[in-house]
Enzyme design. Structure first.
Site, PDB file in Angstrom:
ATOM      1  N   HIS A 251     -78.527  95.996 -20.075  1.00 55.06           N
ATOM      2  CA  HIS A 251     -79.423  95.274 -19.274  1.00 55.06           C
ATOM      3  C   HIS A 251     -78.455  95.001 -18.078  1.00 55.06           C
ATOM      4  CE1 HIS A 251     -82.893  92.526 -19.736  1.00 55.06           C
ATOM      5  NE2 HIS A 251     -82.535  92.219 -18.845  1.00 55.06           N
TER       6      HIS A 251
ATOM      7  N   HIS B  18     -80.941  83.070 -20.429  1.00 51.93           N
ATOM      8  CA  HIS B  18     -80.527  82.644 -18.934  1.00 51.93           C
ATOM      9  C   HIS B  18     -81.424  81.256 -18.007  1.00 51.93           C
ATOM     10  CE1 HIS B  18     -84.083  85.195 -18.946  1.00 51.93           C
ATOM     11  NE2 HIS B  18     -84.656  84.789 -17.958  1.00 51.93           N
TER      12      HIS B  18
ATOM     13  N   ASP C 123     -87.739  78.318 -10.431  1.00 54.95           N
ATOM     14  CA  ASP C 123     -88.865  78.493 -11.202  1.00 54.95           C
ATOM     15  C   ASP C 123     -89.732  79.325 -12.056  1.00 54.95           C
ATOM     16  OD1 ASP C 123     -89.274  75.528 -11.827  1.00 54.95           O
ATOM     17  OD2 ASP C 123     -91.223  75.550 -10.880  1.00 54.95           O
TER      18      ASP C 123
ATOM     19  N   HIS D 131     -84.094  79.321 -20.510  1.00 57.88           N
ATOM     20  CA  HIS D 131     -85.156  80.437 -21.382  1.00 57.88           C
ATOM     21  C   HIS D 131     -83.724  81.859 -21.891  1.00 57.88           C
ATOM     22  CE1 HIS D 131     -86.582  81.613 -17.529  1.00 57.88           C
ATOM     23  NE2 HIS D 131     -86.637  82.595 -18.207  1.00 57.88           N
TER      24      HIS D 131
END
Ligand SMILES: [Fe+2]
Length: 385
Positions: free
Chosen positions: A263, A300, A306, A336
């Site tokens: 990834h 992560h 944000d 999240h």
């Protein structure tokens, strides 16, 4: 804009007499940024660009903040933003701080009876639906689905739409928007590892020169106010210009994804940078090809930024319950990651058709009243099993 461009007629030497065919001189304007240190263009006008005739009303268009300090992950249903006739009135700021205002707009009508200038912010318009022409005093840029339009602060423009069905994601940036420095060499040229190159830019073309006197309304955004000024000559009266400071377009469909055996982190998707946030493009691509690869991202903690994701098209592999035009906000301070089921389900998949724009800000975003109206209200619980 780190390349040189010119349109129309210009004198051989800057700051010298440039005579009109029928007598008199063209009026030179240096149009620069960051004092005299940033990018600039020199434009040549039929009339003085300084002829203010009247100063009319000013209206407050600053965002109305509903949540000053936010720790809630949110999902905004972007297509619930209602279409409005006027381009500027259609703008709905959703997530804002002192560096950037992120919002959506669904304007139905072209700008025809006034000119617009944002004096404070570079603008990024991402065209999700609709097509047309960005008309500026430095030339025109045709646009279509998937185009980013980068409009440096101070550009006078009008926008012409082909139909009434338009959807735009926008970012007003109080810091200049550049291509990422690591994509460029010390001369400014985009390097071989850059996911796009100079050929992909949509540069201004078809410079039109209007030699007209009269009353020309200009709406100027400055310090959260929209000021109305009347000018005595047509703002698009440039006979020629050259330099580095001008609007341009770039299609997300021309972003060449960088892939790997495992990834790849979000920076490989980076498209633009500022000193306060980045803009990334998630495009259709092949998935990771290590035999044990997990294509979905790991959880992560963007502990100090944000993350705003705007979903454009395709199936977004790490999320459930997401549709085109949705925005997810993952605030700094909490982790999240993929939704339950998507992590495992991604194993073995070969490619994705997802198309999304991400804006990561280095300072927290405030939630506006407009955002709360389209907030689904329960997204923050969507990782529960
Ligand atoms: Fe993320």
């Amino acid at each position: 804009m780190p390349i040189y461009h010119k349109l129309g007629k210009i004198p051989h030497k800057r700051h010298t007499q440039f005579e009109k065919p029928n007598g008199g001189l063209y009026y030179e304007q240096l149009f620069g940024t960051i004092g005299f240190d940033g990018m600039s263009s020199l434009s040549y006008h039929v009339h003085r660009p300084t002829q203010v005739k009247e100063i009319g009303k000013a209206i407050d268009v600053s965002p109305k903040i509903a949540v000053e300090k936010n720790i809630t992950s949110r999902k905004l249903i972007g297509f619930d933003v209602q279409p409005k006739d006027d381009f500027l009135e259609a703008h709905e700021p959703l997530l804002v701080n002192n560096d950037v205002h992120i919002g959506l707009a669904a304007p139905k009508k072209s700008i025809t009876d006034y000119f617009y200038k944002n004096a404070d912010a570079d603008e990024m318009l991402f065209i999700h639906k609709g097509s047309g022409t960005l008309k500026t005093f430095l030339g025109n840029i045709p646009f279509e689905y998937g185009d980013y339009l980068i409009i440096p602060r101070g550009m006078i423009y009008q926008i012409e739409f082909d139909t009434e069905d338009n959807r735009i994601l926008y970012a007003e940036s109080f810091h200049p928007i550049y291509t990422p420095k690591r994509y460029r060499n010390w001369f400014g040229q985009l390097l071989e590892h850059s996911p796009y190159c100079e050929r992909d830019y949509k540069l201004p073309q078809d410079l039109q020169t209007f030699d007209e006197k009269g009353e020309f309304l200009m709406k100027i955004k400055k310090q959260g106010m929209l000021h109305e000024l009347v000018y005595a000559s047509h703002p698009f009266d440039v006979i020629g210009w050259d330099g580095y400071n001008f609007p341009y377009g770039f299609s997300i469909h021309n972003f060449e994804p960088i892939t790997g055996r495992v990834h790849q982190p979000p920076p490989v998707h980076q498209t633009f940078e500022t000193s306060a946030f980045v803009i990334c493009s998630f495009c259709p691509r092949l998935y990771d090809y290590h035999p044990k690869a997990i294509p979905a991202p790991y959880n992560h903690s963007n502990i100090d930024s944000d993350e705003v994701l705007y979903y454009v098209d395709g199936d977004f592999m790490s999320r459930t319950g997401i549709g085109p035009g949705y925005i997810s906000l993952h605030p700094a301070g909490i982790p999240h990651g993929p939704h339950p089921g998507t992590y495992e389900a991604s194993i073995g998949k070969k490619s994705t058709e997802e198309l999304a724009v991400m804006i990561d800000t280095f300072k927290p975003l405030k939630i506006t009243e407009n955002a709360l109206k389209i907030d689904d209200g329960k997204y923050y619980k969507s990782w529960l099993e």
